[in-house]
Design an enzyme around this catalytic site. Sequence first.
Site, PDB file in Angstrom:
ATOM      1  N   LYS A  11     -24.898  60.693 -59.254  1.00 52.61           N
ATOM      2  CA  LYS A  11     -25.155  59.621 -60.234  1.00 52.61           C
ATOM      3  C   LYS A  11     -24.770  58.265 -59.661  1.00 52.61           C
ATOM      4  O   LYS A  11     -23.880  58.147 -58.812  1.00 52.61           O
ATOM      5  CB  LYS A  11     -24.410  59.859 -61.554  1.00 52.61           C
ATOM      6  CG  LYS A  11     -22.873  59.858 -61.475  1.00 52.61           C
ATOM      7  CD  LYS A  11     -22.208  58.492 -61.567  1.00 52.61           C
ATOM      8  CE  LYS A  11     -20.712  58.582 -61.285  1.00 52.61           C
ATOM      9  NZ  LYS A  11     -20.091  57.365 -60.800  1.00 52.61           N
ATOM     10  N   ASP A 138     -17.635  62.797 -65.939  1.00 49.86           N
ATOM     11  CA  ASP A 138     -19.039  62.635 -65.531  1.00 49.86           C
ATOM     12  C   ASP A 138     -19.837  63.939 -65.601  1.00 49.86           C
ATOM     13  O   ASP A 138     -21.018  63.956 -65.245  1.00 49.86           O
ATOM     14  CB  ASP A 138     -19.102  62.092 -64.092  1.00 49.86           C
ATOM     15  CG  ASP A 138     -18.528  60.684 -63.987  1.00 49.86           C
ATOM     16  OD1 ASP A 138     -18.608  59.926 -64.972  1.00 49.86           O
ATOM     17  OD2 ASP A 138     -18.003  60.351 -62.911  1.00 49.86           O
TER      18      ASP A 138
HETATM   19  O1  C5P Z   1     -12.405  62.435 -65.795  1.00 49.17           O
HETATM   20  P1  C5P Z   1     -12.157  62.413 -64.329  1.00 49.17           P
HETATM   21  O2  C5P Z   1     -11.318  63.577 -63.871  1.00 49.17           O
HETATM   22  O3  C5P Z   1     -13.382  62.229 -63.514  1.00 49.17           O
HETATM   23  O4  C5P Z   1     -11.293  61.113 -64.081  1.00 49.17           O
HETATM   24  C1  C5P Z   1     -10.522  60.935 -62.926  1.00 49.17           C
HETATM   25  C2  C5P Z   1      -9.494  59.830 -63.156  1.00 49.17           C
HETATM   26  O5  C5P Z   1     -10.182  58.565 -63.264  1.00 49.17           O
HETATM   27  C3  C5P Z   1      -8.700  59.944 -64.450  1.00 49.17           C
HETATM   28  O6  C5P Z   1      -7.568  60.734 -64.271  1.00 49.17           O
HETATM   29  C4  C5P Z   1      -8.335  58.476 -64.714  1.00 49.17           C
HETATM   30  O7  C5P Z   1      -7.260  58.074 -63.903  1.00 49.17           O
HETATM   31  C5  C5P Z   1      -9.555  57.729 -64.227  1.00 49.17           C
HETATM   32  N1  C5P Z   1     -10.515  57.452 -65.317  1.00 49.17           N
HETATM   33  C6  C5P Z   1     -10.200  56.490 -66.267  1.00 49.17           C
HETATM   34  N2  C5P Z   1     -11.078  56.224 -67.275  1.00 49.17           N
HETATM   35  C7  C5P Z   1     -12.263  56.883 -67.362  1.00 49.17           C
HETATM   36  C8  C5P Z   1     -12.620  57.852 -66.403  1.00 49.17           C
HETATM   37  C9  C5P Z   1     -11.719  58.113 -65.383  1.00 49.17           C
HETATM   38  O8  C5P Z   1      -9.139  55.867 -66.205  1.00 49.17           O
HETATM   39  N3  C5P Z   1     -13.093  56.598 -68.357  1.00 49.17           N
END
Ligand code: C5P
Length: 302
Positions: A11, A138
């Site tokens: 993406k 995502d």
């Molecule tokens: O959800 P995912 O594991 O992909 O997110 C990885 C990290 O990115 C989270 O632990 C957070 O620190 C940051 N993040 C965030 N806000 C979001 C998506 C991700 O702060 N909307």
Amino acid sequence: MTGITVRVPAKLNLQLAVGPPRADGYHGLVTVFHAVSLFDQVTVEPADRDGVTVTGEGADRVPAGPDNLAMRAIAALRTAVPEAGPVHVTIAKRIPVAAGLAGGSADAAAALIACNELWTARLSQQQLVAIGATVGSDVAFALLGGTAVGRGRGEQLTPALAPATRYHWVLAFADGQLSTPAVYAALDRLRESEAQTVAEPDLDAALMSALRSGNAARVGQRLSNDLQPAAVSLFPALRKTLTAGLELGALGALVAGSGPTCVFLAASAERALELAVSLTGAGVCRSVARVSGPVPGAAVVP
Ligand code: C5P
């Protein structure tokens, strides 16, 4: 029984507007997701016990145990399919790891589609989206594909009704990686040091209008990513890559998600080829790829 193979796209975020940090550590987002033709392939097969094999681009940097996002997605799916047996998962990677292209989330989404099929569990896309969102922000979009507006952590999706325009992109892969939490933390620090009041994020109406018109030049002018200054502060070489792409005729340039991949929009497939060749010659990245979008989300390979 033989295995099930699923192909899943990377993406881009054509807009990534980031709000202040929330109590749960995440940031509220408004983003315009766009799936592009760079695919991982995930195969699941019945096995005596769970296992995962990773091959291809950056395979040595992907966890090969229960921490693997595909395995975590399968563990989450099992709570809804208790009779499901053990599986071996093979991930053939073309989406670079920790590159801002949501490759890990893509593999999780592919594993959900593959196991849903293998176990004839018949969960709806909506149910898979809900399970996927517990694994990564995502994953939901990797299931959906196309172009879509994401809110919340990025997991609340509304498909964007864009015309059948095909956009041509050049991806410049960096010689290095960025950790997503580190980039969000750098953004918070930058905003604090500049004493910025951080507003709640808002959808860019001009970008949506440009996408509806199918006019690539207008889309190029409206690409935006709030994480870009933070990614560049942690990876200063990206500034040179972005400038080079614009000087070489890209309609727009930005860092992909939390980076460090740089993304360039080209006016046509031919222009994308010229840009890819020139960027390679300029020596401002590790390698380049030409992709187009939008493409559909994770789907079983017949
Ligand atoms: O959800 P995912 O594991 O992909 O997110 C990885 C990290 O990115 C989270 O632990 C957070 O620190 C940051 N993040 C965030 N806000 C979001 C998506 C991700 O702060 N909307």
